[in-house]
Design an enzyme around this catalytic site. Structure first.
Site, PDB file in Angstrom:
ATOM      1  N   TYR A  68      69.824  75.176  57.657  1.00 54.91           N
ATOM      2  CA  TYR A  68      68.910  75.011  56.523  1.00 54.91           C
ATOM      3  C   TYR A  68      67.537  75.595  56.861  1.00 54.91           C
ATOM      4  O   TYR A  68      66.977  76.391  56.095  1.00 54.91           O
ATOM      5  CB  TYR A  68      68.792  73.532  56.166  1.00 54.91           C
ATOM      6  N   ALA A  69      66.980  75.203  58.004  1.00 50.32           N
ATOM      7  CA  ALA A  69      65.677  75.718  58.411  1.00 50.32           C
ATOM      8  C   ALA A  69      65.715  77.230  58.595  1.00 50.32           C
ATOM      9  O   ALA A  69      64.773  77.941  58.220  1.00 50.32           O
ATOM     10  CB  ALA A  69      65.239  75.031  59.702  1.00 50.32           C
TER      11      ALA A  69
END
Length: 339
Positions: free
Chosen positions: A155-156
């Site tokens: 996600y990051a």
């Protein structure tokens, strides 16, 4: 306000819903896009959407951001002058299990938004990034001038990609872009996969709550109204290339060759997770049963936003302490679920 509507992606999501309402309240026409997927209960998304559709000036499209043809048609139909891109596959733990969905939504989906902005020569693109980009860094508070080369989850990583993609489009096509790194957002109409939502339901039902990080985890919990203040202020403040930027010592948050910038949106203070739970217990009038667990894979131990540059750029002033914000969430939860 400028001519033309504002496009808000993820408008049936948590922050998107609140942002769309704020823009509508000041007289904007808002074109909302959301695919109403089942990552969490679609009934909550539909309930948000129903409230938006009851307001004058809101136009909705149920559409997946990765649908290239659909997104091209949407931009051709509405020609939005400004864009608030909040639609994304969210969640850290889910990214460990299902990374493909993050690439589809957060990378391909962001590319369709950038291409749409290019097609209409948008005046400003504001997009959501995340505090998760700071990854393995322990240099608190997190500054937008820090490097972000060590993400701890997919996600990051997709959000770091978004920041870089936006800079390239700002440079090549002149699309002014502002990336906003959100820190743990909470409040009414929040996401059921977030800790406050899950804790509230479990405590009311007498079930144990899973407390990861063995109770020592700390977060910059930021009330949703403070986040929306920053989003709207950013939308109204179009960036330009930074004349003080140096190519031989490049800053991380602005650019000397493109109208692009990054800003933190957080409360500017961190709270222990244990304190967050205490405030929730007070609001509910019940004690939690704690199931204390180690930190999960991909999770950061501590977050705290340095909002100095956001204050200077936008006059940003987060006002809501967790004692107030958590009580407001509990009031909403009891009302919405008739508890």
């Amino acid at each position: 306000m400028s001519k033309g509507p504002v496009l808000v992606t993820g408008s049936a999501g948590f922050v998107g819903y609140h942002t769309a309402r704020r823009l509508l309240a000041r007289g904007e026409t808002v074109v909302g896009v959301d695919n109403l997927n089942a990552y969490y209960d679609p009934a909550l998304k539909r309930a948000r959407l129903e409230r938006l559709q009851a307001l004058p000036g809101y136009v909705h499209h149920t559409l997946d951001l990765a649908d290239r043809d659909g997104m091209r048609a949407l931009f051709a139909e509405h020609a939005p002058r400004r864009i608030v891109h909040l639609g994304a596959q969210a969640g850290i733990r889910y990214s460990v299990e299902n990374p493909e969905s993050y690439v589809d939504s957060n990378v391909i989906g962001f590319l369709t938004v950038l291409e749409g902005a290019r097609a209409v020569q948008a005046e400003h693109l504001v997009f959501a990034s995340t505090s998760s980009v700071y990854g393995a860094s322990a240099a608190l508070p997190f500054s937008v001038q820090q490097g972000v080369a060590h993400p701890l989850n997919v996600y990051a990583a997709t959000k770091i990609a978004n920041e870089a993609m936006a800079h390239s489009y700002a440079y090549i096509f002149g699309i002014p872009s502002t990336g906003l790194r959100f820190f743990t957002v909470y409040g009414p109409w929040g996401r059921p996969d977030m800790a406050l939502f899950k804790f509230t339901g479990a405590i009311l039902e007498g079930r144990p709550i899973d407390v990861y990080g063995e109770g020592v985890m700390e977060r910059d919990f930021t009330y949703v109204d403070d986040i929306v203040d920053g989003v709207v202020a950013a939308l109204d403040d179009v960036p330009a290339a930074d004349p003080a930027w140096r190519a031989d010592a490049p800053g991380q948050a602005t650019s000397g060759v493109a109208p692009w910038r990054l800003l933190n949106l957080g409360a500017g203070r961190r709270e222990k997770l244990s304190r967050y739970i205490e405030v929730l217990e007070q609001a509910l009038g019940r004690k939690a049963i704690l199931n204390v667990l180690p930190t999960q894979e991909g999770e950061m131990t501590r977050t705290e936003a340095d909002v100095t540059e956001t204050r200077l750029a936008l006059g940003y002033d987060p006002k809501t302490p967790i004692d107030v914000g958590v009580h407001r969430f509990v009031e909403w939860y009891r009302g919405f679920y008739d508890v």
